[in-house]
Design an enzyme around this catalytic site. Structure first.
Site, mmCIF file in Angstrom:
data_model
loop_
_atom_site.group_PDB
_atom_site.id
_atom_site.type_symbol
_atom_site.label_atom_id
_atom_site.label_comp_id
_atom_site.label_asym_id
_atom_site.label_seq_id
_atom_site.Cartn_x
_atom_site.Cartn_y
_atom_site.Cartn_z
ATOM 1 N N HIS A 1 -33.325 2.794 2.868
ATOM 2 C CA HIS A 1 -31.942 3.107 2.646
ATOM 3 C C HIS A 1 -31.404 2.651 3.839
ATOM 4 C CE1 HIS A 1 -32.774 4.722 -1.107
ATOM 5 N NE2 HIS A 1 -33.560 5.679 -0.809
ATOM 6 N N THR A 2 -29.952 2.836 3.939
ATOM 7 C CA THR A 2 -29.143 2.756 5.268
ATOM 8 C C THR A 2 -29.541 3.814 5.962
ATOM 9 O OG1 THR A 2 -27.409 1.498 4.066
ATOM 10 C CG2 THR A 2 -27.039 2.369 6.230
ATOM 11 N N THR A 3 -30.185 3.578 7.239
ATOM 12 C CA THR A 3 -30.628 4.769 8.088
ATOM 13 C C THR A 3 -29.574 4.593 9.284
ATOM 14 O OG1 THR A 3 -32.393 3.951 8.741
ATOM 15 C CG2 THR A 3 -32.602 5.497 7.049
#
Lengths: 260, 259
Positions: free
Chosen positions: A32-34
């Protein structure tokens, strides 16, 4: 300059820290977008008598690279609301598509789009909160401007965690440090928003953007500004900051390689 | 985190492409934040008070000076009319809002399905269940629930983030809880207060706690907050007080220091 040609022309490790090679990772599990990639910086907004004004600059940065210099970060929703986006640009574009589809669906309904800025803000906050709860956040901090259900000027904030708050003037990102104090001085709490004119509000925002351009390294002197009133939305997306004074720069010494 | 540290240790020359194609990047996203602020609740023989400051912070920034933390539960969405339970939440504001909205829905559904308002004790148990359902991804809030019990006495329940709860006479929660709670122990439950001249040393008789009148309690709440504001940077701006009696719910705001 050192003796390793591979490091020449790169940001110095001792100043900026080592390059994070995980950005180049092309294999591995679904992630995921971290952390955000292409980002927009501050959004500033202020309420005035009969409306709200909102402004952002037109820059989308890729880390320290000024990647896109004509990014429109103010998005219009319906005919009475504007969203100003800070943070990840691709997540902004996703949210814009989402809002676009809602607007189209509402307009096809028998009653037309009756969603006001307050409804829009509630919706966005819930989207943010849902996504953070799934550990898949939309990496944005937004300001929503327009009118509430009673027709009063509305300005509120929502961020990637789903945190929300409202105030007569707001700013995201660097603006929270640099613009909010300016706005609080210009429009103190005891001064009701009915005493703030449209011109005062717009001038204040321009002043904020100028200070941000002076000191926020991820900012630009090209900006967008939206003024939302009952008459409609006045959106300008190709403005240039005027009256800059870099006289102070001469007195700044002692950074980087400069020693004198 | 660990992978980054490892990388740092192995680093010799700052090539950006040669190293660490192996190793999976960890989740760097932390889903919580602390929005500061403090809340406090006190009960009397025929009333309950919940109070909170209205400051919202993130780090050293003040987000807003007007974000209330005390909510009417089960009433009209806009005005709160018809509610007989109040809830205060402090900690992570987004979780607080989500929790408030869930409890509000539950109380409304109860009324539609049973044709009578939910009792405070039932609501208190339900709130505990809601919190415990998220035991392994908690609502990061300290909740206090208040109302009047079946006998018309003030009822107050306090919670930890995962749903442990207890009925109490008074409770402070949030950033300045450690400043306010000892004051309440002394002034509401008369801890460390003895009857003068009742004896020497261990023979001294402790002062018995008894329910306080409303005006006294209002005074205590205001004193607690004006003092907390002096010593805690996350507390300030305005004091919101919600008082529940058999006559209904009264909500008042008082200014606090804004520095």
């Amino acid at each position: 300059m050192d003796h390793f040609p591979g490091t020449w022309g790169r940001p110095r490790n001792d100043v900026y820290g080592a390059y994070d090679p995980s950005y180049l990772q092309s294999t591995g599990p679904k992630t995921h977008t971290t952390s955000p990639a292409v980002t927009g910086t501050s959004v500033v907004g202020v309420k005035f008598n009969g409306g709200v004004a909102l402004a952002t600059d037109n820059l989308a940065s890729y880390g320290s690279l000024a990647r896109f210099t004509d990014t429109k970060r103010l998005r219009v929703f319906g005919d009475q609301a504007v969203v100003g986006f800070g943070g990840d640009v691709s997540d902004m574009q996703y949210l814009d598509r989402l809002l676009e589809s809602i607007d189209i669906r509402e307009n096809y309904s028998s009653h037309g789009n009756m969603l006001n800025a307050k409804n829009l803000h509630t919706y966005l906050a819930k989207v943010f909160y849902k996504r953070r709860s799934e550990f898949n956040p939309l990496w944005n901090h937004v300001l929503v401007a327009g009118f509430d259900g009673e027709g009063k000027p509305f300005l509120s904030s929502a961020d990637l965690l789903g945190t929300t708050f409202s105030a007569p003037h707001l700013a995201t990102g660097f603006g929270a440090h640099l613009a909010v104090p300016i706005l609080r001085r210009l429009f103190p709490e005891e001064k009701p928003i009915e005493e703030i004119s449209r011109e005062e509000a717009v001038d204040a925002l321009k002043q904020c953007l100028k200070v941000l351009f002076y000191r926020d390294a991820r900012s630009l002197d090209k900006y967008s500004i939206a003024v939302i009133t009952k008459e409609g939305i006045d959106l300008k997306e190709d403005e240039q900051l005027e009256g800059q004074s870099w006289a102070f720069a001469e007195r700044i010494k002692g950074y980087g390689a400069q020693t004198v | 985190m660990t992978s980054l540290m490892d990388h740092q240790a192995r680093e010799t020359v700052g090539y950006s492409f040669s190293e660490s194609t192996a190793g999976v990047k960890q989740h760097g996203f932390y889903p919580y934040t602390d929005n500061g602020g403090s809340t406090l609740g006190i009960t009397g023989s025929d009333f309950a008070i919940l109070a909170g400051d209205t400051r919202s912070t993130s780090g050293y920034n003040i987000n807003s000076r007007m974000v209330p933390k005390v909510f009417k539960i089960g009433g009209d969405d806009e005005t709160g009319e018809g509610a007989n339970i109040i809830l205060s939440v402090v900690g992570f504001a987004a979780d607080g809002t989500a929790l408030k909205e869930r409890l509000d829905t539950v109380v409304k559904m109860y009324k539609y399905q049973h044709g009578k308002p939910m009792s405070v004790s039932a609501c208190a148990q339900r709130l505990s269940t809601i919190l415990y359902q998220k035991r392994f991804f908690p609502y990061y809030v300290h909740a206090i629930l208040a109302g009047l019990d079946e006998e018309g006495k003030g009822a107050l329940y306090s919670y930890d983030p995962v749903g442990s709860y207890e009925r109490e006479q008074c409770r402070a929660a949030g950033a300045a809880a450690s400043l306010i709670m000892p004051f309440l122990d002394n002034q509401v439950n008369f801890k460390n207060q003895y009857i003068p001249g009742s004896g020497e040393g261990h023979a001294l008789v402790a002062k018995k706690p008894e329910p306080l009148p409303l005006e006294t309690v209002k005074g205590l709440v205001r004193d607690a907050f004006t003092s907390a504001v002096e010593r805690h940077i996350e507390v300030g701006d305005n004091l919101q007080m919600v008082i529940i009696t058999k006559a209904g719910i009264e909500e008042v705001y008082h200014p606090l220091k804004k520095d």
